[in-house]
Design a protein around this motif. Structure first.
Motif, short mmCIF file in Angstrom:
data_model
loop_
_atom_site.label_atom_id
_atom_site.label_comp_id
_atom_site.label_asym_id
_atom_site.label_seq_id
_atom_site.Cartn_x
_atom_site.Cartn_y
_atom_site.Cartn_z
N UNK A 39 -29.79 23.78 -13.17
CA UNK A 39 -30.32 24.69 -12.14
C UNK A 39 -29.52 25.98 -12.31
N UNK A 40 -29.96 26.78 -13.27
CA UNK A 40 -29.12 27.87 -13.75
C UNK A 40 -29.17 29.11 -12.86
N UNK A 41 -28.06 29.81 -12.91
CA UNK A 41 -27.96 31.12 -12.26
C UNK A 41 -28.11 32.21 -13.32
N UNK A 42 -28.48 33.40 -12.88
CA UNK A 42 -28.52 34.54 -13.78
C UNK A 42 -27.10 34.84 -14.26
N UNK A 43 -26.93 35.01 -15.55
CA UNK A 43 -25.60 35.27 -16.09
C UNK A 43 -25.33 36.76 -16.16
N UNK A 44 -24.05 37.10 -16.27
CA UNK A 44 -23.67 38.51 -16.21
C UNK A 44 -24.35 39.32 -17.31
N UNK A 45 -24.46 38.73 -18.51
CA UNK A 45 -25.07 39.48 -19.61
C UNK A 45 -26.59 39.64 -19.42
N UNK A 46 -27.15 38.89 -18.45
CA UNK A 46 -28.59 39.00 -18.18
C UNK A 46 -28.90 40.00 -17.07
N UNK A 47 -27.86 40.52 -16.47
CA UNK A 47 -28.06 41.44 -15.33
C UNK A 47 -28.69 42.76 -15.78
N UNK A 48 -29.71 43.19 -15.08
CA UNK A 48 -30.26 44.53 -15.37
C UNK A 48 -29.41 45.61 -14.72
N UNK A 49 -29.61 46.82 -15.16
CA UNK A 49 -29.08 47.98 -14.45
C UNK A 49 -29.89 48.12 -13.16
N UNK A 50 -29.22 48.28 -12.05
CA UNK A 50 -29.92 48.41 -10.76
C UNK A 50 -29.58 49.75 -10.12
N UNK A 51 -30.61 50.47 -9.75
CA UNK A 51 -30.43 51.73 -9.03
C UNK A 51 -31.04 51.57 -7.64
N UNK A 52 -30.30 51.99 -6.62
CA UNK A 52 -30.77 51.87 -5.24
C UNK A 52 -30.83 53.25 -4.60
N UNK A 53 -31.96 53.56 -3.97
CA UNK A 53 -32.16 54.84 -3.30
C UNK A 53 -32.56 54.58 -1.84
N UNK A 54 -31.89 55.27 -0.94
CA UNK A 54 -32.13 55.10 0.49
C UNK A 54 -33.02 56.20 1.03
N UNK A 55 -33.93 55.81 1.90
CA UNK A 55 -34.77 56.77 2.62
C UNK A 55 -34.06 57.14 3.92
N UNK A 56 -33.87 58.42 4.15
CA UNK A 56 -33.28 58.86 5.42
C UNK A 56 -34.32 58.67 6.53
N UNK A 57 -33.90 58.03 7.61
CA UNK A 57 -34.86 57.68 8.66
C UNK A 57 -34.16 57.59 10.00
N UNK A 58 -34.87 57.91 11.04
CA UNK A 58 -34.38 57.75 12.41
C UNK A 58 -35.09 56.60 13.12
#
Length: 722
Positions: free
Chosen positions: A660-679
């Motif tokens: 029951x495998x986990x994602x390994x470090x070498x399989x990790x994608x580059x992840x970019x996160x962008x936040x929407x400014x909101x009230x």
């Protein structure tokens, strides 16, 4: 405004003390080297204006944490809320886990509240309460200073842990005002700050628990040590619902350090001076089980039962227009069946709990998401009143919903009661993998109707699967609908004139429970894949097709546009790479993700990059939000690429991380996160990163191969080129 004050200063002191004067659970939790420091010497006077705050004469501000820290950053973000309105000096803030107490209840149903961590409610459920708690304390400290100086309170102000009287230049630290502040009545109303004046909220703050987790000093449940403590592990019937029939422990008792063999409600426990002899003792047990009614259960049989059940009408979760009629008369239809498997939580820290049951009380140290459930369970087993059950919450090495359950707590309490000593119960990885509460497997039949102009005019979705709420909160089943089973399906945001979603509850004997992002985790895969299928059927770009259908969903549309823009949707990609897109709302937050993937000749999928846009309304700590999105994407990607629990002869086949495998470090994608400014009001963050990742990846796979993934996990053999 009166804040809850159901916990006294005496209670605060009790919380930190362990029976026998032994282990003290994070009386002050570490902030890091040179930061939070050690506990101050307790003095006779502490200013505790409400259940959330206490201030010592030394100026230390303790913020009580009614939520569990399982990686979501509440040790930083919840104190930020208090510090903001208290006008505190951040260096003097210290988080401390609260005891189990009604003062910290969150309402689960209109008639039932509890102290727990789940539903991505840590911030959105605490925002206003903690801001007001800080503001109340601030106003009382200002009043104390004003009385001391003989000036009007309105001529004073609070700043960085001090009260200041600008006209005279007088200043007083919060610590120096503690004694006076305890005599000041709490204000009936407080005015909260204008958000434009926030010093902490919305700012990137380093997490206070990082250093201790890096250097190993952080206290997880597995680290608990209590004087005289024994260690136990439990053997359970391998078949769900089976029971202990008989056993022979003669070999077990010959193992040095083994103390007792104790039958309990979940199986049979071996108690020893350490985990290793307990485990050896468990292996030496000769046990016969009554396997019960599920001994012939298997995954294929469950699937066939789901398929048969899908031919029946279910309980209606959403009905708009007349979708069934439209499908019969419309020019073109698209039909598909989607399936998802059972999934384990697979927490990294093994399940564990320490309990010490005595005649006069019981202490429990647990990495738990359910303080109230822990207390109630112990009270039921011991017969002690709830107020005699003290719950010490430790750090959690992964929760994901697994530690909302109380089975591991019951083990510890039962065994401690039987052996009359403090006992730590440790589950092996195999025991957890094979005796968990799994994300429900489901079988889904979807149909779409398209008119002569290529417009999507009808949508039906029948969900067949087991119900979590029928076990956990049966009173929340309404008209045959388990709301957790249809979330992410009954509330899809697209403007379609004729909609019909129904649910066929089909419980199987496999225990199911809350799994990170719950129903949306699987339903977003299904609905966001199917909308992609429809776009392809009418020859439309999947991003543009979605945008046109989101006319009544501006927050979905906004994150979709942001993710597409940042990902360069429509722009050329490196050779062999393809994009997929998906959007979903869950727990009050809106998330869109674009996955960039490649598929090799052997069918192996590589996810290279994920671009994530999130609108969670007003947010506290951007650093935490980015981390939660990254964590959710890793968790969801692991499930999409690898996760599956299968059943054979009533038993879970998988046993550990090798199968029951986990994602390994070498399989990790580059992840970019962008936040929407909101009230907008704060939304959840712990779970909303999960739902869009699986469909974003499978939609990218379709772009790469022309093959539609309708069953998870993604299998290389299904994508291998001939």
């Amino acid at each position: 405004m009166n804040q809850p004050t159901g916990i006294t200063r005496r209670d605060f002191f009790k919380v930190g003390l362990v029976a026998g004067g032994g282990w003290v659970l994070g009386f002050y939790l570490p902030r890091g080297e040179g930061g939070w420091g050690k506990a101050a010497t307790e003095s006779a006077t502490i200013f505790a204006p409400n259940a959330w705050i206490r201030i010592t004469p030394a100026g230390t501000v303790t913020v009580m944490l009614h939520k569990s820290e399982m990686g979501q950053g509440i040790m930083t973000s919840l104190p930020m809320l208090v510090a903001e309105e208290l006008e505190a000096d951040w260096k003097m803030i210290r988080p401390e886990f609260a005891p189990a107490d009604e003062a910290y209840f969150t309402w689960i149903t209109p008639t039932f509240g509890a102290q727990f961590t789940g539903g991505s409610r840590s911030i959105r459920g605490s925002w206003e309460t903690l801001l007001k708690a800080g503001a109340v304390a601030r106003e009382m400290l200002i009043a104390a200073a004003a009385e001391t100086w003989g000036v009007e309170a309105k001529t004073c102000q609070a700043e960085d842990g001090e009260v200041i009287h600008p006209a005279s230049g007088k200043r007083a630290s919060y610590g120096s005002l503690v004694s006076k502040a305890t005599t000041v009545p709490a204000p009936k109303e407080v005015t909260l700050k204008d958000p434009k004046n926030y010093k902490f909220i919305g700012k990137r703050m380093a997490r206070v628990d990082t250093f201790s987790k890096v250097n190993g000093s952080a206290g997880f449940g597995i680290d608990v040590k209590v004087p005289g403590m024994l260690v136990a592990t439990v053997l359970r019937c391998p078949v769900f619902g089976g029971k202990l029939a008989r056993y022979d422990d003669s070999k077990t008792k010959t193992i040095p350090s083994v103390k007792q063999v104790v039958p309990i409600s979940s199986g049979i426990a071996v108690v020893a001076e350490g985990y290793w002899p307990a485990k050896l003792g468990l292996e030496a047990l000769e046990v016969q089980w009554d396997e019960g009614e599920h001994a012939q259960l298997n995954s294929e049989k469950i699937r066939e039962e789901f398929k048969k059940a899908s031919e029946q009408a279910g309980a209606v979760a959403r009905r708009e227009g007349d979708a069934l009629h439209m499908l019969a008369v419309v020019g073109k239809t698209v039909e598909a069946v989607y399936e998802v498997p059972f999934l384990a939580h697979a927490t990294m820290e093994p399940m564990n709990c320490t309990a010490h049951v005595r005649e006069e009380g019981c202490d429990i140290w647990a990495p738990t998401q359910a303080q109230t459930g822990t207390q109630q369970t112990a009270a039921k087993i011991t017969g002690l009143p709830a107020e005699s059950i003290r719950v010490h919450t430790t750090l959690l090495g992964g929760g994901f919903g697994r530690r909302f359950e109380i089975d591991f707590v019951a083990d510890a309490v039962e065994i401690s009661k039987a052996v009359k000593a403090p006992v730590k119960v440790i589950w092996s990885r195999e025991e957890d993998m094979r005796h968990g509460f799994y994300r429900p497997a489901t079988y889904n039949v979807l149909k779409a109707g398209i008119d002569g102009k290529g417009n999507l005019v009808a949508w039906t979705h029948r969900i067949v699967g087991p119900s979590i709420l029928s076990r956990v909160f049966p009173d929340r089943i309404k008209d045959g609908i388990d709301s957790s089973s249809v979330e992410g399906a009954a509330n899809i945001p697209y403007s379609i004139p004729h909609m019909y979603v129904d649910y066929v509850m089909k419980n199987t004997g496999v225990p199911v429970g809350f799994w990170r992002s719950v129903g949306s985790s699987q339903n977003a895969f299904i609905t966001e894949s199917f909308i992609d299928e429809i776009a392809a059927a009418v020859g439309r770009d999947p991003y543009e097709f979605r945008l046109e259908l989101l006319t009544k969903a501006p927050r979905h549309k906004r994150v979709l546009e942001l993710a597409a823009s940042k990902a360069g949707w429509g722009q050329p990609l490196p050779e062999g790479r393809y994009r997929g897109i998906a959007v979903a709302e869950s727990f009050g937050s809106y998330v869109a993700e674009v996955a960039e993937v490649s598929v090799d000749k052997e069918g192996q999928v590589r996810v290279h990059r994920v671009v994530c846009a999130v609108d969670c309304g007003k947010y506290v700590n951007p650093d935490t939000i980015e981390a939660q999105m990254q964590g959710g994407i890793v968790y969801g990607l692991t499930a999409a690429l690898k996760g599956e629990i299968t059943i054979e002869n009533g038993r879970v086949k998988q046993s550990n991380f090798h199968d029951y495998e986990m994602l390994r470090m070498e399989e990790m994608p580059v992840i970019e996160v962008y936040l929407v400014e909101s009230q907008e009001a704060p939304g959840g963050i712990g779970e909303p990163g999960v739902p869009p990742i699986a469909p974003a990846v499978t939609n990218a796979i379709f772009a790469a191969t022309g093959k539609r993934i309708r069953k998870l996990p993604i299998r290389a053999e299904d994508l291998k080129k001939a």
